[in-house]
Design a protein around this motif. Structure first.
Motif, PDB file in Angstrom:
ATOM      1  N   GLU A 113       0.843  -1.192   0.000  1.00 29.03           N
ATOM      2  CA  GLU A 113       0.000   0.000   0.000  1.00 29.03           C
ATOM      3  C   GLU A 113       0.878   1.242   0.000  1.00 29.03           C
ATOM      4  O   GLU A 113       2.080   1.171   0.273  1.00 29.03           O
ATOM      5  N   GLU A 115       1.664   5.400  -1.869  1.00 29.52           N
ATOM      6  CA  GLU A 115       1.558   6.228  -3.070  1.00 29.52           C
ATOM      7  C   GLU A 115       2.919   6.341  -3.759  1.00 29.52           C
ATOM      8  O   GLU A 115       3.963   6.366  -3.102  1.00 29.52           O
ATOM      9  N   HIS A 119       4.997   4.955 -12.169  1.00 23.46           N
ATOM     10  CA  HIS A 119       4.550   3.569 -12.197  1.00 23.46           C
ATOM     11  C   HIS A 119       5.704   2.594 -12.013  1.00 23.46           C
ATOM     12  O   HIS A 119       5.537   1.513 -11.435  1.00 23.46           O
ATOM     13  N   LYS A 122       5.988   1.574  -8.505  1.00 23.88           N
ATOM     14  CA  LYS A 122       4.973   0.582  -8.135  1.00 23.88           C
ATOM     15  C   LYS A 122       5.371  -0.803  -8.646  1.00 23.88           C
ATOM     16  O   LYS A 122       5.287  -1.795  -7.930  1.00 23.88           O
ATOM     17  N   SER A 141      -1.462  -2.642  -4.155  1.00 23.36           N
ATOM     18  CA  SER A 141      -2.476  -1.594  -3.989  1.00 23.36           C
ATOM     19  C   SER A 141      -1.855  -0.205  -3.943  1.00 23.36           C
ATOM     20  O   SER A 141      -2.515   0.758  -3.512  1.00 23.36           O
ATOM     21  N   ILE A 142      -0.606  -0.078  -4.371  1.00 25.86           N
ATOM     22  CA  ILE A 142       0.051   1.231  -4.406  1.00 25.86           C
ATOM     23  C   ILE A 142      -0.643   2.116  -5.436  1.00 25.86           C
ATOM     24  O   ILE A 142      -0.905   1.690  -6.565  1.00 25.86           O
ATOM     25  N   LYS A 143      -0.951   3.348  -5.063  1.00 24.66           N
ATOM     26  CA  LYS A 143      -1.642   4.287  -5.952  1.00 24.66           C
ATOM     27  C   LYS A 143      -0.638   5.244  -6.603  1.00 24.66           C
ATOM     28  O   LYS A 143       0.334   5.665  -5.986  1.00 24.66           O
ATOM     29  N   ILE A 144      -0.909   5.581  -7.870  1.00 22.85           N
ATOM     30  CA  ILE A 144      -0.082   6.548  -8.586  1.00 22.85           C
ATOM     31  C   ILE A 144      -0.711   7.928  -8.425  1.00 22.85           C
ATOM     32  O   ILE A 144      -1.914   8.102  -8.651  1.00 22.85           O
ATOM     33  N   THR A 145       0.088   8.912  -8.026  1.00 19.24           N
ATOM     34  CA  THR A 145      -0.401  10.287  -7.869  1.00 19.24           C
ATOM     35  C   THR A 145       0.157  11.129  -9.015  1.00 19.24           C
ATOM     36  O   THR A 145       1.313  11.568  -8.972  1.00 19.24           O
ATOM     37  N   GLU A 180      -5.239   8.867 -16.597  1.00 18.88           N
ATOM     38  CA  GLU A 180      -5.767   7.609 -17.113  1.00 18.88           C
ATOM     39  C   GLU A 180      -5.580   7.550 -18.623  1.00 18.88           C
ATOM     40  O   GLU A 180      -5.916   8.494 -19.335  1.00 18.88           O
ATOM     41  N   LYS A 207      -1.592   6.679 -13.971  1.00 18.98           N
ATOM     42  CA  LYS A 207      -2.083   5.931 -12.815  1.00 18.98           C
ATOM     43  C   LYS A 207      -2.982   4.764 -13.219  1.00 18.98           C
ATOM     44  O   LYS A 207      -3.274   3.892 -12.408  1.00 18.98           O
ATOM     45  N   ARG A 208      -3.407   4.740 -14.488  1.00 18.10           N
ATOM     46  CA  ARG A 208      -4.241   3.633 -14.964  1.00 18.10           C
ATOM     47  C   ARG A 208      -4.127   3.525 -16.473  1.00 18.10           C
ATOM     48  O   ARG A 208      -4.081   4.545 -17.166  1.00 18.10           O
TER      49      ARG A 208
END
Length: 217
Positions: A113, A115, A119, A122, A141-145, A180, A207-208
């Protein structure tokens, strides 16, 4: 175009050819070019490697990896030991950003987990966790900011496609909004599709990625 039986034969041959995995308990089935890997395997790294082997085979348009990791008794470890080694691996691979991530281990499964700005951070965090002894799987579950404008993301991805010898840039379209990315178009192999998606993920601020690219062998 290959038949499903031919793809099955080639995937099985590719698995046997790979010295880094034990394919003894892997069952391969194919339907409309989609490969399913079932059975069990002695490590999480081997599970990932088996999936890569299948994706390399010509004619494969998708892979469902249903392999179960069954660790030998000698590789089974308590969750606290796995967590400690996972943190150490993160620190070694990402010395300037590891403190942004949190490691949770339950029944041998490692959850990451936190941020990340890029990428690759991550991805690198996940790769470092995969190699920890006793790991049965990784949930990233690491999020990209994102800190980059959408047009800049689009431009950088298109430039990466133009530089790549593995992606036919004229057949792949890029859309970007708020970090995205959507990829559209056609490619000749699952490997080319995977390389296009990988190039998109490498752009700063992504991030996606929604990969709508169609494989047409």
């Amino acid at each position: 175009m290959k038949t499903d039986d031919e793809i099955k034969r080639d995937v099985e041959a590719e698995l046997r050819y790979d010295p880094d995995i034990d394919p003894t308990n892997i069952a391969v089935s194919v339907k409309s070019g989609v490969v399913t890997l079932a059975g069990f395997i002695p490590s999480y790294l081997q599970k990932i490697e088996a999936e890569k082997d299948a994706k390399r085979v010509q004619g494969v348009v998708g892979v469902a990896n249903d392999l179960e990791v069954r660790l030998p008794s000698v590789d089974q470890r308590p969750d606290p030991d796995i967590a400690r080694d996972a943190v150490a691996a993160l620190k070694a691979q990402l010395p300037y950003s590891y403190q942004n991530f949190k490691v949770i281990v339950r029944d041998g499964w490692i959850t990451l987990e936190g941020e990340a700005e890029w990428h690759y951070q991550k991805e690198k965090a996940e790769m470092s966790a995969r190699g920890v002894k006793g790991c049965k799987g990784v949930i990233n579950s690491i999020k990209i900011t994102p800190k980059v404008a959408a047009q800049e993301i689009k431009r950088k991805i298109e430039e990466a496609f133009m530089r790549s010898a593995e992606v036919d840039a004229k057949n792949v379209q890029v859309e970007a909004s708020d970090g995205e990315v959507v990829l559209k178009g056609t490619v000749h192999s699952w490997f080319e599709r995977e390389q296009a998606e990988r190039a998109a993920w490498m752009a700063p601020g992504v991030k996606r990625v929604e990969d709508r690219i169609v494989v047409q062998p």
